[in-house]
Design an enzyme around this catalytic site. Structure first.
Site, PDB file in Angstrom:
ATOM      1  N   TYR A  82      15.826  30.337   7.560  1.00  0.00           N
ATOM      2  CA  TYR A  82      14.771  31.212   8.064  1.00  0.00           C
ATOM      3  C   TYR A  82      14.789  31.313   9.588  1.00  0.00           C
ATOM      4  CZ  TYR A  82      12.810  30.716   3.373  1.00  0.00           C
ATOM      5  OH  TYR A  82      12.614  30.708   2.022  1.00  0.00           O
ATOM      6  N   LYS A  95       0.848  -1.205   0.000  1.00  0.00           N
ATOM      7  CA  LYS A  95       0.000   0.000   0.000  1.00  0.00           C
ATOM      8  C   LYS A  95       0.881   1.251   0.000  1.00  0.00           C
ATOM      9  CE  LYS A  95      -0.200  -0.080   5.062  1.00  0.00           C
ATOM     10  NZ  LYS A  95      -1.002  -0.485   6.235  1.00  0.00           N
ATOM     11  N   MET A 134      11.543  24.585   2.018  1.00  0.00           N
ATOM     12  CA  MET A 134      10.760  23.823   1.045  1.00  0.00           C
ATOM     13  C   MET A 134      11.648  22.979   0.132  1.00  0.00           C
ATOM     14  SD  MET A 134       8.001  25.137  -1.785  1.00  0.00           S
ATOM     15  CE  MET A 134       6.856  25.811  -0.601  1.00  0.00           C
TER      16      MET A 134
HETATM   17  C1  LIG Z   1      -0.192  -1.514   6.820  1.00  0.00           C
HETATM   18  C2  LIG Z   1      -0.796  -2.750   7.307  1.00  0.00           C
HETATM   19  C3  LIG Z   1      -0.021  -3.906   7.508  1.00  0.00           C
HETATM   20  C4  LIG Z   1       1.489  -3.920   7.398  1.00  0.00           C
HETATM   21  O1  LIG Z   1       2.053  -3.475   8.604  1.00  0.00           O
HETATM   22  P1  LIG Z   1       3.655  -3.487   8.847  1.00  0.00           P
HETATM   23  O2  LIG Z   1       3.827  -3.105  10.249  1.00  0.00           O
HETATM   24  O3  LIG Z   1       4.204  -2.458   7.910  1.00  0.00           O
HETATM   25  O4  LIG Z   1       4.136  -4.833   8.537  1.00  0.00           O
HETATM   26  C5  LIG Z   1      -0.660  -5.078   7.850  1.00  0.00           C
HETATM   27  N1  LIG Z   1      -2.000  -5.109   8.010  1.00  0.00           N
HETATM   28  C6  LIG Z   1      -2.782  -4.016   7.857  1.00  0.00           C
HETATM   29  C7  LIG Z   1      -4.241  -4.133   8.067  1.00  0.00           C
HETATM   30  C8  LIG Z   1      -2.204  -2.799   7.511  1.00  0.00           C
HETATM   31  O5  LIG Z   1      -2.973  -1.727   7.377  1.00  0.00           O
END
Ligand SMILES: *Cc1c(COP(=O)(O)O)cnc(C)c1O
Length: 654
Positions: A283, A46, A330
């Protein structure tokens, strides 16, 4: 510009990049699979694979043995399908705007939390495609999933849908809240028991899920120390962070788990200047120098995803690590070169000892490579997380699209692009700063003293950086016959050892321009394998194309303070353009005799007379580039030498 030059631009060294070492990702998959003891491995990609690039990472993890992919959104899963990835994918975070019909048509497995059931069943009816689902239990995290109270009713509705042929339940899962805090194992175990109860209820009601899963990365690691690892490991593990080689525990390094960080955030120093004591930085003048020093400008800022609050975080330049001082802006941030220390083995957070940077010669030059966090080497992303008050998950994931991703060590050379240079897994880096073309050649002669038959040298640098000059130095040091010129427009030349030279009986030098070669397969066509064991092979523009020739290589980047940004890859200052000994291969469809002749005739001033118009144009353009390159040839340069593989386990003494 002539077509031969415009149809494919050379790969310039990238100014800023997040280099992703896909062989590290694959190593991590194998390590995680070991820890999972044969369970199904769901690789979580993801959020663009936590900033690493979902498609190249997905291909790499599947090739390394991951069984299934995981995403939060169904749209992320569909994007993997669009890229041609056919492996099972599970997506678990939906809204009423989620396109469930598309998800079913594209064979995306859906995590179900309760409310979506009706929408998913409608999509199954409309598409004629039964859904494959994993039911999610909220065992305490308080986010998604059906609560323990809702569970029996949820299961009842799912059983009805299953009996109607609209879905099949492949899995049941839950997500852990405190698995990254091993001392809170009791709370984790309570969540795992809640999952066991939920599975029992589902089975009693007539469901037959085959994949029960709970463990994320910290859960998988934590299982190793649990009295009953099976309670955690179940049938599958869902791991994200570990794929990317990062540790989820504050007090444990990736190495502790046998993992290799995959991402290196790197750039080049954009300015270096001497300043007196009391000089403000950035800054608000939040920092003032405490003595005369040099400041180095790092062209990465919060628009690139570097957290604005991370003042004090480390930047490695050469073999020292310097803290960011003043506010991060930035586009840029600043390090004080008087505050550099040796790379710390651990992130102790204590002030490094410091060096005297008030001297006339700063230890850093414009163009030097700067690494904010790196694959394998200190500093780790975790140190940036500490400085920003966050976790390493966020540091890598937030690197913005403004930073190009570069992929190295892809499992399949055609699968993802590879470009430029990288600090990926190099055993060591040595940086030198020759001020003139002569010094560059002398440095190369010194490198050549260490070379022997079978060595592979990869040479990177933009137009006029001095690749040919450097290769001439290598040739002189190896004692091959004179006549090394740019290999542009031929693919490869052999320069035989000179029996009257300094190393009689030594190896020949094979000089290759890989700029026009598309892939490792094209390289195979010019038969470098035949000579690689008996010669020293020097390849320009070879990243991603020739690494397979040897288990070891020297990678040499030549960077000018101000590089030209146009033209073909490898027209360098040329001191002696006579006597190329032999020509092997040629470029796309051009006649080999014409081309070698064309290159050799460049000094005659007659340009391309007697050749086809396109060849004449090519020669004229080349001549112009050589001239401008020659004018720049005495600029200072950074020469960055890296060693890879067993042959180069120890740093070169240069
Ligand atoms: C992001 C996520 C994972 C992975 O977690 P890690 O700690 O990065 O291994 C697993 N299960 C769900 C439901 C997640 O949202």
């Amino acid at each position: 510009m002539v077509s031969a030059m415009t149809d494919r631009q050379p790969r310039q060294p990238i100014e800023r990049s997040a280099v992703v070492d896909l062989s590290a990702v694959q190593h991590n998959v194998r390590r995680l699979a070991e820890l999972a003891r044969g369970r199904t491995l769901i690789a979580v990609v993801k959020a663009d694979a936590y900033g690493h690039g979902a498609v190249p990472v997905a291909r790499a993890v599947l090739a390394a043995g991951a069984h299934m992919l995981g995403t939060a959104h169904a749209s992320e899963a569909v994007a993997l399908r669009d890229a041609g990835i056919t492996a099972p994918v599970l997506a678990w975070l939906h809204t009423p705007a989620t396109d469930f019909e598309q998800a079913l048509r594209r064979d995306v497995r859906l995590g179900l939390n309760g409310w979506e059931l009706d929408a998913v069943l409608a999509a199954a009816r409309d598409t004629g495609t039964p859904a494959t689902v994993h039911l999610k239990l909220d065992s305490g995290l308080g986010r998604n999933g059906a609560t323990v109270e809702e569970w029996p009713g949820f299961v009842e509705r799912v059983v009805a849908a299953q009996n109607a042929g609209l879905l099949s339940v492949e899995g049941i899962f839950t997500h852990l809240a405190v698995a990254d805090e091993p001392q809170r194992e009791a709370e984790t175990v309570a969540q795992l028991h809640a999952l066991s109860d939920a599975v029992r209820i589902a089975r009693d009601a007539g469901l037959d899920p085959t994949l029960i899963h709970a463990a994320n990365t910290p859960g998988l690691f934590g299982a190793q120390d649990m009295a009953d690892p099976d309670l955690m490991l179940r049938d599958a593990v869902r791991v994200g962070l570990g794929l990317y080689g990062l540790s989820p525990f504050a007090d444990r390094t990736p190495e502790d788990f046998g993992l290799r960080p995959a991402m290196t955030l790197r750039t080049r120093v954009a300015n270096v200047k001497a300043v007196p004591a009391g000089h403000g930085v950035s800054y608000g003048f939040a920092y003032r120098t405490t003595g005369p020093t040099h400041l180095a400008l790092i062209p990465l800022g919060y628009a690139d995803g570097v957290p604005r609050v991370a003042t004090g975080a480390p930047v490695r330049i050469g073999d020292r690590v310097y803290p960011v001082v003043g506010r991060i802006a930035m586009d840029q941030c600043v390090v004080d070169l008087s505050r550099g220390g040796e790379p710390a083995a651990s992130s102790s957070g204590s002030e490094p000892p410091g060096v005297d940077s008030s001297a006339a010669e700063p230890p850093v030059r414009v163009g030097d490579e700067a690494v904010l966090f790196g694959a394998g080497e200190d500093p780790f992303a975790t140190r940036w997380a500490d400085a920003a008050g966050t976790i390493n998950y966020e540091i890598v994931t937030r690197i913005s699209p403004r930073v190009p991703r570069e992929y190295v060590n892809a499992p399949d050379a055609d699968g993802v692009g590879t470009a430029g240079s990288a600090a990926d897994g190099a055993a060591w880096t040595v940086t030198r700063h020759p001020d003139t073309a002569h010094d560059t050649r002398v440095l190369a002669e010194r490198v050549a003293e260490h070379l022997r038959a079978g060595d592979l040298v990869m040479l990177n640098g933009d137009l006029g950086a001095g690749k040919t000059t450097f290769t001439q130095g290598l040739g002189r040091g190896l004692g091959v016959r004179d006549g090394i010129i740019s290999p542009t427009f031929v693919l490869s030349r052999v320069h035989p050892n000179d029996p009257d030279g300094p190393r009689p009986g030594g190896p020949d030098l094979v000089h290759v321009d890989a700029y026009r070669l598309d892939s490792a397969a094209d390289v195979d066509d010019i038969d470098l394998e035949d000579t690689v064991d008996t010669c020293v092979t020097v390849v320009e523009w070879g990243t991603g194309k020739v690494e397979h020739l040897s288990d070891s290589r020297l990678v040499i980047d030549i960077v000018r303070a101000r590089g030209t940004q146009d033209g073909p890859g490898s027209a360098d200052p040329v001191s002696d353009a006579t006597g190329a000994e032999s020509t092997v291969g040629t470029t796309d469809g051009e006649d080999p005799a014409d081309l070698s002749g064309a290159v050799l005739s460049r000094g005659s001033g007659s340009g391309g007379e007697g050749y086809s118009p396109s060849a004449a144009d090519v020669i004229r353009a080349l001549n112009d580039e050589w001239k401008s390159a020659e004018q720049l040839s005495d600029e200072p340069r950074a020469v960055i030498v890296r060693g890879y593989g067993p042959r180069w386990a120890d740093p070169l003494q240069l």
